[in-house]
Structures are given as C-alpha cells and as structure tokens.
Design a protein around this motif. Structure first.
Motif, PDB file in Angstrom:
ATOM      1  N   ALA A  73     -80.991 101.108  45.606  1.00  0.00           N
ATOM      2  CA  ALA A  73     -79.668 100.934  45.016  1.00  0.00           C
ATOM      3  C   ALA A  73     -79.457 102.147  44.120  1.00  0.00           C
ATOM      4  N   THR A  74     -78.258 102.705  44.123  1.00  0.00           N
ATOM      5  CA  THR A  74     -77.972 103.854  43.266  1.00  0.00           C
ATOM      6  C   THR A  74     -76.692 103.594  42.490  1.00  0.00           C
ATOM      7  N   PHE A  75     -76.828 103.643  41.159  1.00  0.00           N
ATOM      8  CA  PHE A  75     -75.724 103.342  40.254  1.00  0.00           C
ATOM      9  C   PHE A  75     -75.515 104.494  39.275  1.00  0.00           C
ATOM     10  N   ALA A  76     -74.254 104.785  39.017  1.00  0.00           N
ATOM     11  CA  ALA A  76     -73.866 105.706  37.946  1.00  0.00           C
ATOM     12  C   ALA A  76     -73.070 104.881  36.943  1.00  0.00           C
ATOM     13  N   GLY A  77     -73.558 104.842  35.729  1.00  0.00           N
ATOM     14  CA  GLY A  77     -72.886 104.043  34.701  1.00  0.00           C
ATOM     15  C   GLY A  77     -72.979 104.709  33.347  1.00  0.00           C
ATOM     16  N   GLY A  78     -72.657 105.998  33.301  1.00  0.00           N
ATOM     17  CA  GLY A  78     -72.784 106.747  32.062  1.00  0.00           C
ATOM     18  C   GLY A  78     -74.116 107.464  32.024  1.00  0.00           C
ATOM     19  N   CYS A  79     -74.618 107.659  30.824  1.00  0.00           N
ATOM     20  CA  CYS A  79     -75.875 108.366  30.610  1.00  0.00           C
ATOM     21  C   CYS A  79     -77.013 107.688  31.371  1.00  0.00           C
ATOM     22  N   PHE A  80     -77.746 108.469  32.162  1.00  0.00           N
ATOM     23  CA  PHE A  80     -78.804 107.846  32.959  1.00  0.00           C
ATOM     24  C   PHE A  80     -79.977 107.367  32.121  1.00  0.00           C
ATOM     25  N   TRP A  81     -80.125 107.855  30.898  1.00  0.00           N
ATOM     26  CA  TRP A  81     -81.179 107.324  30.025  1.00  0.00           C
ATOM     27  C   TRP A  81     -80.923 105.845  29.769  1.00  0.00           C
ATOM     28  N   CYS A  82     -79.642 105.498  29.608  1.00  0.00           N
ATOM     29  CA  CYS A  82     -79.264 104.105  29.311  1.00  0.00           C
ATOM     30  C   CYS A  82     -79.492 103.200  30.517  1.00  0.00           C
ATOM     31  N   THR A  83     -78.984 103.602  31.672  1.00  0.00           N
ATOM     32  CA  THR A  83     -79.095 102.742  32.847  1.00  0.00           C
ATOM     33  C   THR A  83     -80.545 102.628  33.309  1.00  0.00           C
ATOM     34  N   GLU A  84     -81.290 103.722  33.228  1.00  0.00           N
ATOM     35  CA  GLU A  84     -82.703 103.688  33.616  1.00  0.00           C
ATOM     36  C   GLU A  84     -83.465 102.676  32.761  1.00  0.00           C
ATOM     37  N   ALA A  85     -83.254 102.721  31.445  1.00  0.00           N
ATOM     38  CA  ALA A  85     -83.961 101.831  30.518  1.00  0.00           C
ATOM     39  C   ALA A  85     -83.695 100.362  30.859  1.00  0.00           C
ATOM     40  N   VAL A  86     -82.457 100.046  31.204  1.00  0.00           N
ATOM     41  CA  VAL A  86     -82.082  98.673  31.556  1.00  0.00           C
ATOM     42  C   VAL A  86     -82.827  98.211  32.805  1.00  0.00           C
ATOM     43  N   PHE A  87     -82.765  98.991  33.860  1.00  0.00           N
ATOM     44  CA  PHE A  87     -83.310  98.536  35.144  1.00  0.00           C
ATOM     45  C   PHE A  87     -84.837  98.580  35.212  1.00  0.00           C
ATOM     46  N   LEU A  88     -85.477  99.368  34.349  1.00  0.00           N
ATOM     47  CA  LEU A  88     -86.940  99.341  34.292  1.00  0.00           C
ATOM     48  C   LEU A  88     -87.462  97.988  33.812  1.00  0.00           C
ATOM     49  N   GLU A  89     -86.609  97.212  33.144  1.00  0.00           N
ATOM     50  CA  GLU A  89     -86.993  95.904  32.604  1.00  0.00           C
ATOM     51  C   GLU A  89     -86.929  94.766  33.636  1.00  0.00           C
ATOM     52  N   LEU A 110     -78.650  92.915  40.984  1.00  0.00           N
ATOM     53  CA  LEU A 110     -78.635  94.245  40.366  1.00  0.00           C
ATOM     54  C   LEU A 110     -77.212  94.646  40.010  1.00  0.00           C
ATOM     55  N   LEU A 111     -76.264  94.348  40.894  1.00  0.00           N
ATOM     56  CA  LEU A 111     -74.842  94.626  40.613  1.00  0.00           C
ATOM     57  C   LEU A 111     -74.373  93.888  39.369  1.00  0.00           C
ATOM     58  N   GLU A 112     -74.740  92.614  39.271  1.00  0.00           N
ATOM     59  CA  GLU A 112     -74.344  91.810  38.112  1.00  0.00           C
ATOM     60  C   GLU A 112     -74.844  92.453  36.819  1.00  0.00           C
ATOM     61  N   ILE A 113     -76.096  92.898  36.819  1.00  0.00           N
ATOM     62  CA  ILE A 113     -76.675  93.536  35.641  1.00  0.00           C
ATOM     63  C   ILE A 113     -75.982  94.871  35.369  1.00  0.00           C
ATOM     64  N   PHE A 114     -75.719  95.635  36.414  1.00  0.00           N
ATOM     65  CA  PHE A 114     -75.028  96.924  36.277  1.00  0.00           C
ATOM     66  C   PHE A 114     -73.681  96.743  35.574  1.00  0.00           C
ATOM     67  N   PHE A 115     -72.881  95.792  36.054  1.00  0.00           N
ATOM     68  CA  PHE A 115     -71.544  95.600  35.475  1.00  0.00           C
ATOM     69  C   PHE A 115     -71.589  94.977  34.080  1.00  0.00           C
ATOM     70  N   ALA A 116     -72.672  94.271  33.773  1.00  0.00           N
ATOM     71  CA  ALA A 116     -72.790  93.637  32.453  1.00  0.00           C
ATOM     72  C   ALA A 116     -73.335  94.584  31.386  1.00  0.00           C
ATOM     73  N   THR A 117     -73.868  95.731  31.803  1.00  0.00           N
ATOM     74  CA  THR A 117     -74.525  96.612  30.838  1.00  0.00           C
ATOM     75  C   THR A 117     -73.870  97.984  30.690  1.00  0.00           C
ATOM     76  N   HIS A 118     -72.656  98.129  31.214  1.00  0.00           N
ATOM     77  CA  HIS A 118     -71.859  99.332  30.934  1.00  0.00           C
ATOM     78  C   HIS A 118     -70.399  98.920  31.009  1.00  0.00           C
ATOM     79  N   ASP A 119     -69.494  99.810  30.618  1.00  0.00           N
ATOM     80  CA  ASP A 119     -68.063  99.501  30.651  1.00  0.00           C
ATOM     81  C   ASP A 119     -67.437 100.117  31.903  1.00  0.00           C
TER      82      ASP A 119
END
Length: 182
Positions: free
Chosen positions: A10-26, A75-84
């Motif tokens: 899955a590949t997502f762009a949701g702003g700074c990749f430091w932020c999205t990476e940290a979320v999905f590593l969990e 993963l989509l649900e988490i993506f949309f819930a963790t960025h604007d």
C-alpha cells in the motif's frame, strides 16, 4: 504487485513522510514501512529536489503488509484518520505539492476500495470540508535517503517530532488500540 509470501503493498502520501511512517510502523500486520517519493517525473529524486515542489513527486510511504492480519481497508481507515485529507497540498505547516494527500493503488481492488471509502466519508460528512485526496495508479517508488527511514523512532526528542508526530501517535493509540502491535 510483486510481493512474496502473500504480502501486499500500500502506498500513501499524507504530508510529511516522517509522520505517516511513524503511524504505520505501529500497526499489527505491517511488516515494513519505507519513506520515499512517488507520483512525479524526476528520476531518482533527492529530498532537496522534492523540497522545491518542482518534481511532481509526493513524500509518501510504501507499506508491506499481511492482508490476513490487517486489510487494505483498515489501512485506509487509519490513513484518513491520521491526516487531514481536506487540505490541498498541505498538512499543517508543511506546504507544497509534495505534501498532498494521495493514495497510490496497485490493483483494481485497492482503487475501488479507496473510491468507495472517500464516497462514504463524503456522504456521511466525516469532514467539514470536501476531501481532496487524489487516487492514482502506483508508479515508480523511490526510496528516500537513509536518514529519513524510521525518523520518528530515532529522533523522538527533536521538536518537530514531539510537537507534530507524538500527538498523532497518541491519537492512533487511543482510537486504534485493537490494531496496534504489542
């Protein structure tokens, strides 16, 4: 999508990749998260080039996950819930096309799920403003420089991390307890 052992991408762009990476590593079932660049025209772009906004690439993460443990829909649900997903080419103070909201799909199923999810959130008025997330076929994903990988976990005390990323992680832990790694 050529991933071994029944794993998917899955590949997502949701702003700074430091932020999205940290979320999905969990997330339980996520085997690997790589920060990188996708969606533009420059071959082998550098962070400096991306920062100009002229490459067409977005800062993004490529997630390798086990669909038997966590689905693309989850993963989509988490993506949309963790960025604007309602701010065009920006997340907070990060501004430019490289910070856009975009889902890069690898097959028709991912494309359809993303379209349906955005349609549902729009109908339910999940967000006050319209969703501007783009949906695009995945193209070449360029891995970012080594110092961007696992950035949050290696630089937690850095001010950007503590003010921007830590609150996202806290929100994730509160709202998605059942999806987290032990």
């Amino acid at each position: 999508m050529n991933v071994a052992n029944g794993l998917e991408l899955a590949t997502f762009a949701g702003g700074c990749f430091w932020c999205t990476e940290a979320v999905f590593l969990e997330i339980e079932g996520v085997k690997k998260v790589v920060s990188g660049y996708i969606g533009g025209t420059t071959k082998n772009p550098t962070y400096r080039e991306i920062g100009t906004g002229m490459t067409g690439h977005a800062e993004a993460i490529q997630i390798t996950f086990d669909p038997k443990i966590v689905s693309f829909g989850e993963l989509l649900e988490i993506f949309f819930a963790t960025h604007d997903p309602t701010t065009l080419n920006r997340q907070g103070n990060d501004v430019g096309t490289q910070y856009r909201s975009e889902v890069f799909y690898y097959n028709d199923n991912q494309k359809e799920l993303t379209e349906e999810y955005i349609k549902l959130m729009t109908e339910e008025k999940t967000f006050k403003n319209p969703i501007v997330t783009r949906i695009s076929a995945a193209s070449v994903f360029y891995e970012a420089e080594d110092y961007h990988q696992n950035y949050y976990n290696l630089n937690r005390t850095q001010s950007y991390c503590s003010y921007v990323i830590t609150p996202k992680i806290e929100k994730l832990k509160k709202n998605f307890k059942d999806k987290l790694k032990n």
